[in-house]
Design a protein around this motif. Structure first.
Motif, PDB file in Angstrom:
ATOM      1  N   SER A 392       0.810  -1.224   0.000  1.00 33.84           N
ATOM      2  CA  SER A 392       0.000   0.000   0.000  1.00 33.84           C
ATOM      3  C   SER A 392       0.842   1.273   0.000  1.00 33.84           C
ATOM      4  N   GLN A 393       2.168   1.160   0.106  1.00 31.06           N
ATOM      5  CA  GLN A 393       3.034   2.344   0.227  1.00 31.06           C
ATOM      6  C   GLN A 393       3.621   2.743  -1.132  1.00 31.06           C
ATOM      7  N   GLY A 394       2.774   2.801  -2.130  1.00 36.23           N
ATOM      8  CA  GLY A 394       3.226   3.197  -3.460  1.00 36.23           C
ATOM      9  C   GLY A 394       3.738   4.621  -3.505  1.00 36.23           C
ATOM     10  N   GLU A 395       3.098   5.518  -2.735  1.00 36.22           N
ATOM     11  CA  GLU A 395       3.532   6.925  -2.708  1.00 36.22           C
ATOM     12  C   GLU A 395       4.935   7.034  -2.120  1.00 36.22           C
ATOM     13  N   ALA A 396       5.205   6.267  -1.066  1.00 32.61           N
ATOM     14  CA  ALA A 396       6.538   6.280  -0.456  1.00 32.61           C
ATOM     15  C   ALA A 396       7.588   5.762  -1.433  1.00 32.61           C
ATOM     16  N   LEU A 397       7.223   4.727  -2.190  1.00 29.61           N
ATOM     17  CA  LEU A 397       8.154   4.176  -3.173  1.00 29.61           C
ATOM     18  C   LEU A 397       8.495   5.212  -4.241  1.00 29.61           C
ATOM     19  N   ALA A 398       7.481   5.911  -4.721  1.00 30.71           N
ATOM     20  CA  ALA A 398       7.711   6.957  -5.731  1.00 30.71           C
ATOM     21  C   ALA A 398       8.579   8.075  -5.166  1.00 30.71           C
ATOM     22  N   TRP A 399       8.352   8.420  -3.882  1.00 34.61           N
ATOM     23  CA  TRP A 399       9.137   9.483  -3.234  1.00 34.61           C
ATOM     24  C   TRP A 399      10.604   9.087  -3.155  1.00 34.61           C
ATOM     25  N   LEU A 400      10.885   7.842  -2.837  1.00 36.19           N
ATOM     26  CA  LEU A 400      12.265   7.376  -2.732  1.00 36.19           C
ATOM     27  C   LEU A 400      12.964   7.428  -4.083  1.00 36.19           C
ATOM     28  N   TYR A 401      12.252   7.097  -5.140  1.00 32.77           N
ATOM     29  CA  TYR A 401      12.852   7.159  -6.467  1.00 32.77           C
ATOM     30  C   TYR A 401      13.145   8.607  -6.872  1.00 32.77           C
ATOM     31  N   GLU A 402      12.327   9.527  -6.400  1.00 33.14           N
ATOM     32  CA  GLU A 402      12.494  10.939  -6.768  1.00 33.14           C
ATOM     33  C   GLU A 402      13.606  11.607  -5.965  1.00 33.14           C
TER      34      GLU A 402
END
Length: 443
Positions: A392-402
């Motif tokens: 469910s932490q897709g937003e966190a994953l995207a933040w880490l990539y950014e």
């Protein structure tokens, strides 16, 4: 009746270039120095009619050259119909005035020539301010009594002052007042640059500065790395004003790269001082890319000249008073100009350098990916962290990539994402506050 077209082009000024050999402590060959001086003259759109190396056994205080050599050069000036003579050395005001009288033409020394080029090339307000300050600092010592308007001037009491005394003092005061005003404006520029740097530090992007001898190919490399279209020509001092862009390194990490003014041997101290605000970008950089024209026979001497200027640029101290060591990566550019055997030798030497040098051709695009990886290894010194994210932490994953650099990723049977990621301490704190993640252990 055909109408005659009017040619509005400015006629080139006929000039000769003279390099006095034996005065400079530089290890560079006199022929190389003369060739560079001719390049500087042509960068100023001078029509170079003749060039000559003059051996100096001793310096004549009044004219630099001895009486016989001055007369011999006067004949060369006349034969070339020269309107200007470029002396590839610094002249005192007296020497400049006496040579102009002897040769009946304009005499320009090395500092004056470089300042004139800088004055033409500067485009931004900051660049123009810096060049004007350097020019005034240079000219304030050149107020000698050589102009027709500096005649005897009668005071109110009827007494007569010295030749031009009043006018010279007025000129000096005007220059001094202008210098004070320019320094105040440049201090404001410096303060603004400092604020911009603080703003950039809030976004944890590493900074990279391109430095190198003039015409080493810095702007071409800058364009190749960033996809920009900064002016890049086979011309000394083709670009002056600092340009910054954001680039993406391997694994997606962003970085800020700056193209700075080219260096040159015996860079006038007026320019080093005046361009202090610009050169601070070099002192603040996390990594310096020293771009070298490896195809030049003078590349080693040019590298020493760049290193000399770098030593004059202060490095900011950290909060604890320590100064971090300067990280420099040499970029051996213009390998496309080498023959195959020499190119192979240079590329092999760079590969064995232990990540201190990379061989590239910015014009042809060769070696650019290797350069990107070398930059990443040198600036990517943040610790690696292990993180586990729920599906469910897709937003966190995207933040880490950014905001970070994901170096490894795997998904287990339960759909959880296992990451190895590099995050600087500031970004790690933001991640924890925003996503309420437990602090991961450092590997």
């Amino acid at each position: 009746m055909t109408q005659k077209l009017i040619d509005h082009a400015v006629p080139l000024i006929r000039a000769i270039v003279i390099h006095p050999d034996g005065r400079s402590e530089s290890s560079r060959a006199a022929e190389e120095r003369l060739e560079e001086a001719v390049g500087l003259a042509r960068a100023l759109d001078l029509d170079v009619r003749a060039e000559e190396i003059v051996r100096l056994r001793k310096v004549t205080p009044a004219t630099l050259f001895g009486t016989g050599k001055v007369e011999e050069l006067a004949a060369l000036v006349t034969a070339a119909e020269a309107e200007a003579v470029v002396i590839d050395d610094d002249l005192t005001p007296v020497q400049q005035r006496n040579l102009e009288k002897a040769w009946d033409c304009k005499v320009i020394d090395r500092t004056g020539l470089i300042l004139e080029i800088f004055g033409r090339r500067a485009r931004t307000k900051e660049g123009r301010l810096q060049v004007e300050l350097a020019r005034l600092d240079y000219e304030k010592s050149r107020l000698v009594r050589t102009w027709t308007h500096l005649e005897r001037q009668r005071g109110g009491t009827g007494s007569t002052g010295g030749p031009g005394e009043t006018q010279i003092e007025l000129d000096r005061r005007l220059i001094a007042d202008r210098i004070v005003k320019l320094k105040v404006e440049l201090d404001e520029v410096r303060r603004t640059r400092g604020l911009h740097r603080k703003q950039r530090q809030k976004v944890p992007f590493p900074t990279i500065a391109l430095v190198g001898y003039t015409n080493a190919g810095k702007s071409t490399l800058f364009n190749r790395l960033t996809g920009s279209e900064v002016m890049a020509k086979d011309l000394l001092f083709a670009t002056l004003d600092t340009t910054q862009r954001t680039i993406r390194l391997p694994q997606g990490r962003p970085a800020i790269i700056a193209d700075t003014v080219g260096f040159i041997s015996d860079l006038p101290h007026e320019l080093v001082e005046s361009f202090r605000a610009t050169l601070e970008e070099v002192g603040e950089a996390d990594l310096i890319l020293h771009v070298r024209d490896i195809a030049s026979t003078d590349t080693a001497a040019q590298a020493r000249d760049v290193e000399t200027v770098l030593k004059q640029i202060e490095q900011p101290a950290a909060a604890d008073g320590t100064v971090k060591p300067r990280r420099i990566l040499e970029v051996w550019n213009k390998t496309d100009l080498l023959d195959p055997e020499a190119r192979e030798a240079i590329e092999g030497q760079a590969a064995r350098s232990g990540n201190t040098a990379v061989a590239v051709s910015a014009w042809a695009g060769q070696g650019i990916e290797a350069l990107r990886h070398a930059i990443t290894e040198l600036i990517d010194d943040d610790p690696e962290m292990d993180l586990v994210l729920q599906p469910s932490q897709g937003e966190a994953l995207a933040w880490l990539y950014e905001h970070g650099r994901v170096t490894a990723r795997d998904t287990d049977a339960e759909g959880r994402t296992h990451l190895t990621v590099r995050l600087d301490p500031q970004a790690m704190g933001r991640f924890e506050r925003q996503f309420q993640s437990k602090a991961p252990a450092e590997r």
